[in-house]
Motif scaffolding. Structure first.
Motif, mmCIF file in Angstrom:
data_model
loop_
_atom_site.group_PDB
_atom_site.id
_atom_site.type_symbol
_atom_site.label_atom_id
_atom_site.label_comp_id
_atom_site.label_asym_id
_atom_site.label_seq_id
_atom_site.Cartn_x
_atom_site.Cartn_y
_atom_site.Cartn_z
ATOM 1 N N ALA A 1 2.860 -14.982 1.998
ATOM 2 C CA ALA A 1 1.749 -14.699 1.089
ATOM 3 C C ALA A 1 1.002 -13.474 1.586
ATOM 4 C CB ALA A 1 0.801 -15.901 1.024
ATOM 5 N N ALA A 2 0.185 -12.908 0.683
ATOM 6 C CA ALA A 2 -0.634 -11.765 1.058
ATOM 7 C C ALA A 2 -1.671 -12.186 2.087
ATOM 8 C CB ALA A 2 -1.308 -11.192 -0.180
ATOM 9 N N GLY A 3 -2.337 -11.209 2.674
ATOM 10 C CA GLY A 3 -3.402 -11.509 3.628
ATOM 11 C C GLY A 3 -3.494 -10.525 4.772
ATOM 12 N N LEU A 4 -2.347 -9.912 5.149
ATOM 13 C CA LEU A 4 -2.388 -8.940 6.244
ATOM 14 C C LEU A 4 -3.153 -7.696 5.811
ATOM 15 C CD1 LEU A 4 -1.426 -7.858 9.035
ATOM 16 C CD2 LEU A 4 0.638 -7.031 7.883
ATOM 17 N N GLU A 5 -4.109 -7.283 6.642
ATOM 18 C CA GLU A 5 -4.855 -6.053 6.394
ATOM 19 C C GLU A 5 -4.891 -5.219 7.670
ATOM 20 O OE1 GLU A 5 -7.939 -7.664 2.934
ATOM 21 O OE2 GLU A 5 -8.721 -7.124 4.905
ATOM 22 N N VAL A 6 -4.778 -3.907 7.494
ATOM 23 C CA VAL A 6 -4.717 -2.943 8.599
ATOM 24 C C VAL A 6 -5.944 -2.038 8.506
ATOM 25 C CG1 VAL A 6 -3.374 -1.056 9.610
ATOM 26 C CG2 VAL A 6 -2.193 -2.994 8.532
ATOM 27 N N ARG A 7 -6.617 -1.811 9.642
ATOM 28 C CA ARG A 7 -7.803 -0.955 9.624
ATOM 29 C C ARG A 7 -7.405 0.502 9.821
ATOM 30 N NH1 ARG A 7 -12.606 -3.063 13.060
ATOM 31 N NH2 ARG A 7 -11.598 -2.041 14.830
ATOM 32 N N GLY B 1 -0.079 3.428 13.169
ATOM 33 C CA GLY B 1 0.365 2.380 14.084
ATOM 34 C C GLY B 1 1.196 1.321 13.386
ATOM 35 N N PHE B 2 1.469 1.500 12.096
ATOM 36 C CA PHE B 2 2.221 0.563 11.264
ATOM 37 C C PHE B 2 3.219 1.321 10.404
ATOM 38 C CE2 PHE B 2 -0.862 -2.611 12.287
ATOM 39 C CZ PHE B 2 -0.373 -3.835 11.860
ATOM 40 N N ALA B 3 4.344 0.678 10.085
ATOM 41 C CA ALA B 3 5.294 1.181 9.097
ATOM 42 C C ALA B 3 6.113 0.012 8.576
ATOM 43 C CB ALA B 3 6.217 2.244 9.695
ATOM 44 N N GLY B 4 6.614 0.145 7.369
ATOM 45 C CA GLY B 4 7.575 -0.814 6.847
ATOM 46 C C GLY B 4 8.983 -0.306 7.104
ATOM 47 N N ILE B 5 9.902 -1.213 7.428
ATOM 48 C CA ILE B 5 11.303 -0.856 7.681
ATOM 49 C C ILE B 5 12.185 -1.628 6.702
ATOM 50 C CG2 ILE B 5 13.209 -0.929 9.339
ATOM 51 C CD1 ILE B 5 11.076 1.080 10.120
ATOM 52 N N ARG B 6 12.922 -0.896 5.865
ATOM 53 C CA ARG B 6 13.841 -1.556 4.930
ATOM 54 C C ARG B 6 15.280 -1.200 5.279
ATOM 55 N NH1 ARG B 6 11.580 2.421 1.359
ATOM 56 N NH2 ARG B 6 13.119 3.996 0.754
ATOM 57 N N ASN B 7 16.221 -1.889 4.617
ATOM 58 C CA ASN B 7 17.655 -1.764 4.948
ATOM 59 C C ASN B 7 17.883 -2.049 6.427
ATOM 60 O OD1 ASN B 7 18.694 -1.265 2.399
ATOM 61 N ND2 ASN B 7 18.415 0.950 2.551
ATOM 62 N N TRP C 1 -10.291 -1.303 5.531
ATOM 63 C CA TRP C 1 -9.261 -2.337 5.613
ATOM 64 C C TRP C 1 -8.266 -2.143 4.469
ATOM 65 C CZ3 TRP C 1 -8.403 -5.040 9.776
ATOM 66 C CH2 TRP C 1 -9.455 -5.299 10.665
ATOM 67 N N VAL C 2 -6.997 -1.937 4.828
ATOM 68 C CA VAL C 2 -5.949 -1.631 3.848
ATOM 69 C C VAL C 2 -4.962 -2.796 3.780
ATOM 70 C CG1 VAL C 2 -4.094 -0.028 3.238
ATOM 71 C CG2 VAL C 2 -6.173 0.831 4.350
ATOM 72 N N PRO C 3 -4.815 -3.467 2.629
ATOM 73 C CA PRO C 3 -3.831 -4.547 2.511
ATOM 74 C C PRO C 3 -2.415 -4.005 2.712
ATOM 75 C CG PRO C 3 -5.366 -4.558 0.659
ATOM 76 C CD PRO C 3 -5.567 -3.264 1.385
ATOM 77 N N PHE C 4 -1.577 -4.786 3.388
ATOM 78 C CA PHE C 4 -0.192 -4.355 3.627
ATOM 79 C C PHE C 4 0.715 -5.585 3.540
ATOM 80 C CE2 PHE C 4 2.963 -2.157 6.709
ATOM 81 C CZ PHE C 4 3.612 -1.545 5.650
ATOM 82 N N THR C 5 1.140 -5.890 2.330
ATOM 83 C CA THR C 5 2.051 -7.009 2.099
ATOM 84 C C THR C 5 3.430 -6.446 1.814
ATOM 85 O OG1 THR C 5 0.255 -8.331 1.192
ATOM 86 C CG2 THR C 5 2.496 -9.083 0.739
ATOM 87 N N SER C 6 4.406 -6.797 2.637
ATOM 88 C CA SER C 6 5.723 -6.184 2.533
ATOM 89 C C SER C 6 6.526 -6.766 1.383
ATOM 90 C CB SER C 6 6.500 -6.368 3.840
ATOM 91 O OG SER C 6 6.725 -7.735 4.084
ATOM 92 N N SER D 1 0.831 -1.196 0.000
ATOM 93 C CA SER D 1 0.000 0.000 0.000
ATOM 94 C C SER D 1 0.865 1.245 0.000
ATOM 95 C CB SER D 1 -0.902 0.011 1.235
ATOM 96 O OG SER D 1 -1.485 1.284 1.400
ATOM 97 N N GLU D 2 0.479 2.194 -0.833
ATOM 98 C CA GLU D 2 1.227 3.452 -0.896
ATOM 99 C C GLU D 2 0.955 4.316 0.328
ATOM 100 O OE1 GLU D 2 3.530 4.322 -3.122
ATOM 101 O OE2 GLU D 2 3.266 2.320 -3.951
#
Length: 317
Positions: free
Chosen positions: A210-216, A37-43, A222-227, A2-3
């Motif tokens: 696999a995909a499936g995680l969703e964040v409200r 309440g969520f973020a992706g962390i890279r590197n 409900w927003v999909p969030f597959t890293s 998700s952007e």
């Protein structure tokens, strides 16, 4: 991915090109957690080979016969260590159990530690070569990464950077390899993981298969969030929400059942639940109390007391 849920480069915090870069990372991370309440962390610095080796060991365990896996189930322990069979954990307020089985790896501590009574020794499956080496190696790597995320959040809260260091160095943190078996029946009421919030300070989710995680979202969507493969998803848990007086929300999330033939495939994921030390007193930080955000929790509670309260709610105790 998700952007709308940000993914940030933690190297800007660990090895910044300038102090401005570090400050910008702290501000962006804090803003992501305030909103999502969520973020992706890279590197993040955890080698893909280490992640893959751990996943291989975990898949090999879940492929064992049911009677072999159940040797490592400890009834009455709340699933603190070892194996929890399929159909046990149930999301708070849900009528239906989650479609998953899992294993718990905890912190290795001296058996004369003051926390030994609430942090039992790990169990290790003899049948799976490398399970202990790769499983605990991933535990340690995620523990270190989580400490870095907490250091950045401490700065965002205008606390000393090392504020959390001596409050989590013996934390009752858990690495949880999860197996969601193939779904063989249509129109079942159960989902792979019902809508819930996490109990702990922060959760680090590495490499879901696999995909499936969703964040409200705050708007209820409900927003999909597959890293991406090189991204670890890090979210706020209830303990940090309580400590920060809801400045950082512990966001509801779920793992949905995939459509069609995708449902016939297994899913694996490995969250790391980072906890404070068992005797840490969760009391609202004074700096988070304002006229517009009065103190929500008049009474403090220890991390261990809060954990036990929540485990009963999800039917693990």
């Amino acid at each position: 991915m998700s952007e709308r849920i940000p993914t940030l480069d933690i190297n800007r915090f660990i090895n910044p090109s300038s102090s401005n870069d570090r400050e910008a990372f702290v501000a962006e991370l804090g803003a992501a957690y305030r909103q999502w309440g969520f973020a992706g962390i890279r590197n993040h610095g955890i080698p893909q080979g280490a992640i893959d080796a751990a996943y291989d060991a975990f898949r090999n365990f879940f492929a064992l016969p049911e009677e072999t896996k159940r040797k490592y189930h400890v009834p009455g322990s709340g699933g603190a260590r070892g194996y929890t069979p399929f159909g046990v954990e149930t999301a708070k307020d849900s009528k239906h159990f989650d479609l998953k089985e899992f294993w718990h790896i905890g912190r290795e501590i001296p058996r004369d530690s003051e926390y030994a009574d609430v942090m039992p020794p790990n169990l290790w499956p003899d049948e799976v070569p490398g399970f202990r080496e790769h499983g605990y190696g991933l535990y340690q790597a995620l523990d270190q990464l989580g400490s870095r995320v907490l250091a950045a959040l401490a700065l965002h809260l205008e606390l000393p950077e090392d504020y959390f260091a001596d409050k989590t160095n013996s934390g009752n943190s858990i690495l949880r390899p999860i197996h969601y078996p193939p779904i063989t029946a249509d129109d079942i009421p159960n989902v792979r993981a019902g809508a819930h919030e996490d109990i702990n300070l922060i959760t680090l989710l590495v490499g879901a298969s696999a995909a499936g995680l969703e964040v409200r979202s705050q708007q209820g969507e409900w927003v999909p969030f597959t890293s991406d493969a090189d991204t670890i998803v890090v979210n706020i848990g209830d303990m940090l929400q309580r400590l920060t007086n809801h400045v950082y929300p512990s966001t509801t999330h779920r793992v949905t059942n995939p459509p069609g033939e995708q449902a016939r495939k297994p899913r694996y994921s490995v969250p790391f639940f980072l906890h404070p030390n068992p005797d840490f007193l969760i009391d609202v930080l004074p700096s988070t109390i304002t006229p517009g955000n009065p103190k929500r929790y008049p009474e403090p509670i220890t991390a261990q007391g809060y954990l036990e309260e929540r485990l009963r709610e999800i039917k693990l105790k």
